[in-house]
Design a protein around this motif. Structure first.
Motif, PDB file in Angstrom:
ATOM      1  N   VAL A 112       4.426   1.136   1.468  1.00  0.00           N
ATOM      2  CA  VAL A 112       3.012   0.858   1.640  1.00  0.00           C
ATOM      3  C   VAL A 112       2.639   1.348   3.031  1.00  0.00           C
ATOM      4  CG1 VAL A 112       1.228  -0.914   1.742  1.00  0.00           C
ATOM      5  CG2 VAL A 112       3.148  -1.171   0.149  1.00  0.00           C
ATOM      6  N   LEU A 114       0.428   1.236   5.970  1.00  0.00           N
ATOM      7  CA  LEU A 114      -0.584   0.368   6.564  1.00  0.00           C
ATOM      8  C   LEU A 114      -1.221   1.105   7.732  1.00  0.00           C
ATOM      9  CD1 LEU A 114       1.430  -2.966   6.521  1.00  0.00           C
ATOM     10  CD2 LEU A 114      -0.339  -2.234   4.926  1.00  0.00           C
ATOM     11  N   SER A 138      -3.013   1.941   2.157  1.00  0.00           N
ATOM     12  CA  SER A 138      -3.744   0.685   2.262  1.00  0.00           C
ATOM     13  C   SER A 138      -5.233   0.973   2.379  1.00  0.00           C
ATOM     14  CB  SER A 138      -3.224  -0.144   3.438  1.00  0.00           C
ATOM     15  OG  SER A 138      -3.290   0.610   4.645  1.00  0.00           O
ATOM     16  N   GLN A 148      -9.962  -2.815  -0.883  1.00  0.00           N
ATOM     17  CA  GLN A 148      -8.965  -1.740  -0.920  1.00  0.00           C
ATOM     18  C   GLN A 148      -7.542  -2.316  -0.895  1.00  0.00           C
ATOM     19  OE1 GLN A 148      -9.805   1.376  -1.460  1.00  0.00           O
ATOM     20  NE2 GLN A 148      -7.723   2.149  -1.413  1.00  0.00           N
ATOM     21  N   ILE A 149      -7.336  -3.357  -0.101  1.00  0.00           N
ATOM     22  CA  ILE A 149      -6.022  -4.005  -0.054  1.00  0.00           C
ATOM     23  C   ILE A 149      -5.681  -4.597  -1.424  1.00  0.00           C
ATOM     24  CG2 ILE A 149      -4.687  -5.892   0.972  1.00  0.00           C
ATOM     25  CD1 ILE A 149      -5.109  -3.612   2.915  1.00  0.00           C
ATOM     26  N   MET A 152      -4.609  -1.908  -3.782  1.00  0.00           N
ATOM     27  CA  MET A 152      -3.235  -1.492  -3.502  1.00  0.00           C
ATOM     28  C   MET A 152      -2.248  -2.519  -4.073  1.00  0.00           C
ATOM     29  SD  MET A 152      -0.674  -2.385  -0.960  1.00  0.00           S
ATOM     30  CE  MET A 152      -1.683  -3.084   0.308  1.00  0.00           C
TER      31      MET A 152
END
Length: 197
Positions: A112, A114, A138, A148-149, A152
């Motif tokens: 992921v 970030l 992310s 958006q988080i 994901m």
């Protein structure tokens, strides 16, 4: 060096523009990245003594999770992350490729990114594709925030990775709802309503 087909070059603006023109003429996919500073090159050397002095108060501790260094391409125990390490990190070539190779060797395959925009998703995808890895970004420019988080997290969930939805939904005052595990088979799952007039 992000991956075998992805790298970033930093340095003198005129030289970088010349390189960009040459590579473009040769048909190499490339673009200019706008940055305030040219890190990981000789241009940062002038500020390193001041940064080293400023960072002398750092007291690194052993890492509780594996720490894969893009400076060394190896795992570090954590105690090495002192001022000298971070100065090397700012000056030396970034070796994400070596760190990713080590991560893959150690069995990691879900990544992921970030960041404010997923600039490394392509490199991560390329390096983990052979092992069937999964890479998600992310945030994105113009599409940040929790929506958006959550998207994901949904992608991770859809690929079979455990997401602690109870924690994600807790701030909304909602919990999980049990649904039937198979197709509706002779049982009603519709809320009873009034008959139409």
């Amino acid at each position: 060096v992000n991956a075998s087909s992805s790298t970033v070059v930093a340095g003198d603006k005129v030289a970088a523009d010349e390189l960009l023109a040459t590579l473009t003429a040769e048909g190499v996919e490339c673009r200019k990245i706008v940055a305030e500073n040219a890190s990981h090159c000789a241009q940062v050397e002038a500020i390193l003594p001041e940064l080293a002095e400023h960072w002398q108060s750092l007291r690194p501790r052993p890492a509780r999770l594996p720490f894969y260094s893009t400076v060394t391409g190896t795992t570090l125990a954590g105690g090495e992350l002192d001022a000298a390490y971070w100065c090397r990190n700012l000056r030396q070539t970034v070796r994400l490729d070596l760190a990713l190779e080590r991560l893959g060797h150690d069995g990691y395959g879900v990544f992921v990114e970030l960041s404010a925009h997923p600039v490394l998703v392509q490199a991560l995808t390329e390096s983990s594709a052979e092992r069937g890895g999964l890479v998600v970004g992310s945030l994105r420019r113009g599409a940040g925030g929790l929506e958006q988080i959550h998207r994901m997290l949904g992608v991770l969930h859809a690929h079979g990775h455990k997401v602690q939805w109870e924690q994600v939904l807790a701030s909304y005052g909602r919990g999980l709802v049990d649904l039937p595990v198979c197709a509706f088979q002779r049982e009603r799952y519709w809320l009873p309503g009034a008959r139409p007039a």
